[in-house]
Design an enzyme around this catalytic site. Structure first.
Site, PDB file in Angstrom:
ATOM      1  N   ASP A 177       2.416  60.748  40.153  1.00 12.57           N
ATOM      2  CA  ASP A 177       1.704  61.608  41.349  1.00 12.57           C
ATOM      3  C   ASP A 177       2.938  62.935  41.644  1.00 12.57           C
ATOM      4  OD1 ASP A 177      -0.149  63.099  43.056  1.00 12.57           O
ATOM      5  OD2 ASP A 177       0.115  61.681  44.520  1.00 12.57           O
TER       6      ASP A 177
ATOM      7  N   LEU B  72      -4.656  72.991  29.143  1.00 12.23           N
ATOM      8  CA  LEU B  72      -3.136  73.325  28.670  1.00 12.23           C
ATOM      9  C   LEU B  72      -1.850  72.620  28.032  1.00 12.23           C
ATOM     10  CD1 LEU B  72      -2.045  76.436  28.128  1.00 12.23           C
ATOM     11  CD2 LEU B  72      -0.960  76.351  30.539  1.00 12.23           C
TER      12      LEU B  72
ATOM     13  N   LYS C  34      -2.685  78.996  44.636  1.00 10.16           N
ATOM     14  CA  LYS C  34      -2.185  80.168  43.429  1.00 10.16           C
ATOM     15  C   LYS C  34      -1.188  80.723  43.363  1.00 10.16           C
ATOM     16  CE  LYS C  34      -2.397  77.994  39.711  1.00 10.16           C
ATOM     17  NZ  LYS C  34      -2.154  76.539  40.262  1.00 10.16           N
TER      18      LYS C  34
ATOM     19  N   TYR D 190      -8.395  78.851  45.881  1.00  8.42           N
ATOM     20  CA  TYR D 190      -7.840  78.972  44.695  1.00  8.42           C
ATOM     21  C   TYR D 190      -6.964  79.877  43.949  1.00  8.42           C
ATOM     22  CZ  TYR D 190      -6.582  77.990  39.786  1.00  8.42           C
ATOM     23  OH  TYR D 190      -6.587  78.037  38.991  1.00  8.42           O
TER      24      TYR D 190
ATOM     25  N   GLY E  33      -3.937  67.011  30.778  1.00  7.45           N
ATOM     26  CA  GLY E  33      -5.355  68.862  31.091  1.00  7.45           C
ATOM     27  C   GLY E  33      -4.466  69.460  29.424  1.00  7.45           C
TER      28      GLY E  33
END
Ligand code: NAP
Length: 299
Positions: free
Chosen positions: A41, A12, A133, A129, A10
């Site tokens: 996964d 980051l 988080k 989201y 990804g």
């Protein structure tokens, strides 16, 4: 020293792998199969167990997450799993193998009404989201009490496709010239992924030295912009017109986007030393390739 970086394919994670160049690093990807990365996964406890058992890392960094709004809306159970279940399973795995854990979280745990937010400010997420988080942070804390949690704002950097970051998508819209309305209410603090990765590297070093830090840390660029202001900034920087971009309030009007989540991050430089700020030098090269409709020219 050995590190396992989950989510290394990804935005980051790619920067974190580069920043950890003085360690022996194993990175994982999921849908992006990249040479050199292990495909895994992170919602599978067995897969995590096997990898951590094989590598016996000193430090684990969790950059796995699902931050794409279209996935939150289309397949919420999957998005929830990638944010919460993966966080819990990686934290359990890190604790079992005796590794120090750095977990990445988001400024979206806050509601944006009382910036700046300190690491101990009260979270109050406005959307799914942000709630995921926050639940992930709690799961990490329960599974691995000495983990470090790093909250970050919106990131940009060496994007693989325009929509991978807000800034590069806005650059594409500036360059494309088609009429578009961009939110001019919600303030973001676009932070270069390499800058965030340098903070991760130093935090990991501090964890490995046993330095005492708060369990939650914040890092953020200093400059705040709405999406509309980002478009104007990009247009000015490259001598382009922004006449086709209108200021709107779509993000704010939904009630699901915090208006200003500025993170107070003064604790980290005190603990880890000054970190080089990258916005002024690195935003132009990050966005420039996406100003042209055909995308970046392969070098
Ligand atoms: N980007 C931002 O603006 C931003 C801001 C604040 C916080 N964060 C947080 O920072 C972290 C990293 O974000 P990012 O921007 O780097 O996100 P990203 O570019 O979307 O990368 C997410 C990573 O998670 C991996 N992944 C997704 N589902 C997985 C699964 N089931 N099993 C294993 N790996 C899986 C992806 O692998 P594949 O791509 O190979 O499928 C990718 O490596 C996330 O926790 C995110 O919430 C991001």
């Amino acid at each position: 020293m050995r590190a396992v970086i989950f989510g290394a394919s990804g935005l980051l994670g790619r920067s974190v792998v580069r920043a950890f160049d003085d360690m022996s690093v194993t990175g994982t990807g999921f849908s992006r199969t990249v040479p050199g990365l292990v495909t895994l996964d992170a919602t599978s406890a067995d897969s995590i167990e096997r990898l951590l058992g094989r590598d016996q890392p000193d430090v684990v960094v969790n950059c796995v997450g699902e931050r794409r709004p279209e996935v939150w809306a289309g397949t919420p159970a999957q998005a929830r799993g990638r944010n919460i279940d993966a966080a819990r399973l990686i934290a359990e795995g890190a604790r079992r193998c005796g590794a120090r854990l750095l977990h990445i979280s988001s400024d979206y745990v806050f509601d944006g009404t009382a910036a700046p937010y300190r690491p101990d400010s009260l979270p109050n997420p406005l959307n799914a989201y942000g709630r995921w988080k926050l639940l992930a942070e709690r799961a990490v804390r329960a599974a691995c009490p000495d983990a470090a949690i790093l909250r970050l704002p919106v990131l940009y950097g060496h994007a693989q496709f325009a929509a991978e970051t807000n800034l590069t998508e806005i650059a594409r819209q500036v360059g494309a010239g088609a009429r578009v309305e961009l939110d001019d209410v919600c303030v973001r603090y676009p932070t270069h992924a390499d800058e965030a990765a340098e903070v991760c590297r130093r935090l990991a070093g501090a964890l490995l030295r046993g330095q005492r830090l708060g369990s939650v840390a914040h890092w953020s660029a200093e400059q705040g912009f709405t999406k509309y202001q980002m478009a104007v900034l990009i247009a000015h920087r490259f001598g382009l017109s922004a006449d086709h971009i209108r200021a709107g309030e779509a993000d704010a009007a939904s009630g699901e986007r915090p208006v200003d989540c500025r993170l107070d991050c003064q604790d980290l430089p005190e603990a880890l030393g000054p970190v080089r700020r990258l916005f002024s030098t690195e935003f132009p090269p990050a966005v420039e390739p996406w100003l042209f409709p055909a995308g970046p020219v392969p070098s």
